[in-house]
Design a protein around this motif. Structure first.
Motif, PDB file in Angstrom:
ATOM      1  N   PRO A 126     -38.965  -3.714 -27.375  1.00  0.00           N
ATOM      2  CA  PRO A 126     -38.832  -4.481 -28.628  1.00  0.00           C
ATOM      3  C   PRO A 126     -38.813  -3.569 -29.861  1.00  0.00           C
ATOM      4  N   PHE A 127     -38.089  -3.979 -30.851  1.00  0.00           N
ATOM      5  CA  PHE A 127     -37.958  -3.381 -32.175  1.00  0.00           C
ATOM      6  C   PHE A 127     -37.407  -1.958 -32.142  1.00  0.00           C
ATOM      7  N   VAL A 128     -38.198  -0.976 -31.739  1.00  0.00           N
ATOM      8  CA  VAL A 128     -37.745   0.419 -31.739  1.00  0.00           C
ATOM      9  C   VAL A 128     -36.564   0.583 -30.795  1.00  0.00           C
ATOM     10  N   GLY A 129     -36.655  -0.001 -29.629  1.00  0.00           N
ATOM     11  CA  GLY A 129     -35.563   0.080 -28.663  1.00  0.00           C
ATOM     12  C   GLY A 129     -34.302  -0.591 -29.181  1.00  0.00           C
ATOM     13  N   TRP A 130     -34.476  -1.699 -29.868  1.00  0.00           N
ATOM     14  CA  TRP A 130     -33.319  -2.410 -30.414  1.00  0.00           C
ATOM     15  C   TRP A 130     -32.607  -1.561 -31.468  1.00  0.00           C
ATOM     16  N   ILE A 131     -33.395  -0.923 -32.304  1.00  0.00           N
ATOM     17  CA  ILE A 131     -32.814  -0.074 -33.354  1.00  0.00           C
ATOM     18  C   ILE A 131     -32.106   1.128 -32.727  1.00  0.00           C
ATOM     19  N   LEU A 132     -32.788   1.804 -31.793  1.00  0.00           N
ATOM     20  CA  LEU A 132     -32.175   2.958 -31.137  1.00  0.00           C
ATOM     21  C   LEU A 132     -30.919   2.562 -30.378  1.00  0.00           C
ATOM     22  N   CYS A 133     -30.976   1.422 -29.716  1.00  0.00           N
ATOM     23  CA  CYS A 133     -29.822   0.949 -28.965  1.00  0.00           C
ATOM     24  C   CYS A 133     -28.658   0.642 -29.911  1.00  0.00           C
ATOM     25  N   GLY A 134     -28.941   0.003 -31.015  1.00  0.00           N
ATOM     26  CA  GLY A 134     -27.891  -0.308 -31.979  1.00  0.00           C
ATOM     27  C   GLY A 134     -27.222   0.936 -32.522  1.00  0.00           C
ATOM     28  N   LEU A 135     -28.035   1.911 -32.909  1.00  0.00           N
ATOM     29  CA  LEU A 135     -27.473   3.173 -33.413  1.00  0.00           C
ATOM     30  C   LEU A 135     -26.711   3.922 -32.328  1.00  0.00           C
ATOM     31  N   GLY A 136     -27.268   3.901 -31.128  1.00  0.00           N
ATOM     32  CA  GLY A 136     -26.611   4.567 -30.000  1.00  0.00           C
ATOM     33  C   GLY A 136     -25.282   3.933 -29.652  1.00  0.00           C
ATOM     34  N   GLU A 137     -25.222   2.608 -29.716  1.00  0.00           N
ATOM     35  CA  GLU A 137     -23.969   1.921 -29.411  1.00  0.00           C
ATOM     36  C   GLU A 137     -22.900   2.220 -30.471  1.00  0.00           C
ATOM     37  N   ILE A 138     -23.320   2.357 -31.709  1.00  0.00           N
ATOM     38  CA  ILE A 138     -22.358   2.740 -32.761  1.00  0.00           C
ATOM     39  C   ILE A 138     -21.822   4.139 -32.464  1.00  0.00           C
ATOM     40  N   ALA A 139     -22.714   5.064 -32.111  1.00  0.00           N
ATOM     41  CA  ALA A 139     -22.283   6.426 -31.778  1.00  0.00           C
ATOM     42  C   ALA A 139     -21.373   6.411 -30.547  1.00  0.00           C
ATOM     43  N   ALA A 140     -21.721   5.614 -29.540  1.00  0.00           N
ATOM     44  CA  ALA A 140     -20.897   5.525 -28.328  1.00  0.00           C
ATOM     45  C   ALA A 140     -19.504   4.985 -28.659  1.00  0.00           C
ATOM     46  N   PHE A 141     -19.431   4.020 -29.562  1.00  0.00           N
ATOM     47  CA  PHE A 141     -18.133   3.473 -29.961  1.00  0.00           C
ATOM     48  C   PHE A 141     -17.299   4.535 -30.666  1.00  0.00           C
ATOM     49  N   VAL A 142     -17.930   5.303 -31.538  1.00  0.00           N
ATOM     50  CA  VAL A 142     -17.221   6.378 -32.238  1.00  0.00           C
ATOM     51  C   VAL A 142     -16.729   7.425 -31.235  1.00  0.00           C
ATOM     52  N   PHE A 143     -17.585   7.789 -30.272  1.00  0.00           N
ATOM     53  CA  PHE A 143     -17.194   8.763 -29.251  1.00  0.00           C
ATOM     54  C   PHE A 143     -16.040   8.217 -28.408  1.00  0.00           C
ATOM     55  N   MET A 144     -16.073   6.913 -28.097  1.00  0.00           N
ATOM     56  CA  MET A 144     -15.004   6.300 -27.328  1.00  0.00           C
ATOM     57  C   MET A 144     -13.676   6.428 -28.081  1.00  0.00           C
ATOM     58  N   ILE A 145     -13.692   6.123 -29.372  1.00  0.00           N
ATOM     59  CA  ILE A 145     -12.477   6.230 -30.177  1.00  0.00           C
ATOM     60  C   ILE A 145     -11.986   7.679 -30.212  1.00  0.00           C
ATOM     61  N   LEU A 146     -12.910   8.624 -30.392  1.00  0.00           N
ATOM     62  CA  LEU A 146     -12.528  10.046 -30.382  1.00  0.00           C
ATOM     63  C   LEU A 146     -11.875  10.432 -29.062  1.00  0.00           C
ATOM     64  N   GLY A 147     -12.485  10.013 -27.962  1.00  0.00           N
ATOM     65  CA  GLY A 147     -11.934  10.325 -26.644  1.00  0.00           C
ATOM     66  C   GLY A 147     -10.554   9.735 -26.446  1.00  0.00           C
ATOM     67  N   ILE A 148     -10.367   8.491 -26.862  1.00  0.00           N
ATOM     68  CA  ILE A 148      -9.061   7.842 -26.733  1.00  0.00           C
ATOM     69  C   ILE A 148      -8.016   8.583 -27.555  1.00  0.00           C
ATOM     70  N   VAL A 149      -8.364   8.956 -28.772  1.00  0.00           N
ATOM     71  CA  VAL A 149      -7.425   9.681 -29.638  1.00  0.00           C
ATOM     72  C   VAL A 149      -7.062  11.030 -29.018  1.00  0.00           C
ATOM     73  N   HIS A 150      -8.060  11.750 -28.523  1.00  0.00           N
ATOM     74  CA  HIS A 150      -7.790  13.048 -27.885  1.00  0.00           C
ATOM     75  C   HIS A 150      -6.880  12.872 -26.670  1.00  0.00           C
ATOM     76  N   ALA A 151      -7.185  11.891 -25.824  1.00  0.00           N
ATOM     77  CA  ALA A 151      -6.381  11.670 -24.626  1.00  0.00           C
ATOM     78  C   ALA A 151      -4.960  11.259 -24.983  1.00  0.00           C
ATOM     79  N   ALA A 152      -4.803  10.360 -25.948  1.00  0.00           N
ATOM     80  CA  ALA A 152      -3.475   9.899 -26.349  1.00  0.00           C
ATOM     81  C   ALA A 152      -2.649  11.026 -26.968  1.00  0.00           C
ATOM     82  N   ASN A 153      -3.314  11.975 -27.613  1.00  0.00           N
ATOM     83  CA  ASN A 153      -2.619  13.118 -28.216  1.00  0.00           C
ATOM     84  C   ASN A 153      -2.388  14.255 -27.219  1.00  0.00           C
TER      85      ASN A 153
END
Length: 155
Positions: free
Chosen positions: A112-139
């Motif tokens: 609860p609470f701390v985990g939710w915050i860490l998970c939210g921030l981590g998921e944002i970072a994971a989404f950014v990394f996913m976009i970076l990976g897709i861009v690198h692969a497509a290029n």
């Protein structure tokens, strides 16, 4: 293209004085090149680039497979559809690491609470990394993802 030996500003051709700082210029190519060589190389700040080690034909043929590797469990598709492709396996590894990071974030979300915050921030970072990976692969680039790209599970 010439640069000031004192401040590094771009100079008009055959300029005797820098328009930015007023420093006298020697117009010696060696001094100008010395300044350029002093500039830091920011090319690999985010991770190593292995594109030069890959076969260009392999890259062209397997870009779609490499892109699919970044969509969760779909990292398995490049492994099954293009098992001999070095490019597809590289991106499948990056996708697997990203997938495992998201699974770990899912377990952290139980707290609860701390985990939710860490998970939210981590998921944002994971989404950014996913976009970076897709861009690198497509290029057609084989660049590591920031922070997690150095981990290698699939050889």
């Amino acid at each position: 293209m010439a640069f000031c030996s004192k401040c590094g500003a771009q100079l008009p051709d055959n300029s005797a004085v820098c328009p930015s700082c007023g420093a006298q210029q020697d117009n010696n190519a060696n001094q100008q090149q010395a300044y350029v060589n002093q500039q830091p190389n920011y090319a690999n700040v985010n991770g190593a680039d292995f594109t030069g080690q890959m076969d260009p034909n392999d890259i062209q043929q397997n870009k779609v497979m490499a892109v699919l590797a970044y969509f969760g469990i779909l990292f398995l598709i490049p492994l099954l559809a293009a098992p001999n492709s070095r490019f597809a396996r590289f991106h499948a590894n990056q996708g697997l690491i990203l997938f495992l990071a998201e699974v770990i974030l899912g377990f952290i979300a139980i707290i609860p609470f701390v985990g939710w915050i860490l998970c939210g921030l981590g998921e944002i970072a994971a989404f950014v990394f996913m976009i970076l990976g897709i861009v690198h692969a497509a290029n057609g680039e084989a660049k590591e993802l920031p922070l997690i790209g150095k981990i290698s599970i699939i050889k």
